[in-house]
Scaffold this motif. Structure first.
Motif: not given
Length: 219
Positions: A97-99, A110-111, A179-180, A203-204
């Motif tokens: 997770r990354t914000d 958030e990804v 992927a979210t 695309e993730l």
């Protein structure tokens, strides 16, 4: 009132996504369907695999939104979702997770990249009063204005929910990884569309979570 729908058509705005070359099959016996046991390796860890994912996400954002700049408020970490079964700390879901914040608009997002294991495919429809099931990553609430699922030509499933103050989209790949993207602004009036967030999610790449799992061995 939500307009939750399930269809078998292709998302027109979604480009084809290749499955990770290192990915295990979704029915691999080493992938626990009910979820993973707790691991220190996935408890807020930053390493070469999370750094790889962060770099790829940064490049994708730069290409997708050329007029904006982004503050990476939470660098990518290995994390675990607890209490997905409603009672215990294990089993868990494993993810990166990354914000971020958008400097020009104040929007936050958030990804996350998920391994299979303890993850239910699609959107849980809560508009009829069903109990919340945290195995689902997306939930359609009565307050949502649009929720949906669409099958893509490559066999993956795209899902989304929105109420105007946020958009959440997920791509469930055939290998079980997901992927979210969750993108929101408390006051609404988002500068992005549902279609743009769906396109970003498609695309993730989920390769880094598979690479991390392979490096872990049996951990």
């Amino acid at each position: 009132m939500s307009s939750f729908k399930r269809t078998a058509v292709v998302v027109a705005s979604a480009a084809a996504v290749l499955l990770p070359a290192t990915a295990a099959a979704a029915d691999d016996p080493e992938i626990p369907a009910e979820g993973w046991e707790y691991s220190e390796l996935w408890d807020g860890v930053n390493d070469e695999y999370t750094a790889e994912a962060n770099e790829e996400i940064d490049e994708l954002l730069e290409d997708s939104f050329e007029d904006w700049s982004f503050d990476n408020s939470l660098p990518t970490l290995r994390l675990q979702n607890y209490y997905i079964d409603g009672g215990n700390e294990t089993p868990v879901q494993r993810k990166f997770r990354t914000d971020y914040y958008v400097d020009q608009t104040g929007e936050g997002f958030e990804v996350a990249l998920y391994l299979p294991g303890g993850v239910a495919t699609g959107v849980q429809d809560l508009t009829g009063g069903a109990d919340l099931d945290m195995h689902y990553l997306l939930h359609c609430h009565e307050s949502d204005t649009d929720c949906g699922e669409e099958k893509r030509k490559d066999g993956s499933l795209v899902a989304w929910t929105t109420d105007g103050t946020y958009v959440e989209a997920a791509v469930f790949h055939r290998d079980g990884s997901v992927a979210t993207v969750w993108w929101g602004l408390p006051n609404g009036d988002l500068a992005v569309t549902t279609e743009e967030i769906i396109a970003l999610a498609t695309e993730l790449e989920t390769d880094p979570v598979w690479d991390a799992l392979e490096a872990d061995g049996d951990a």
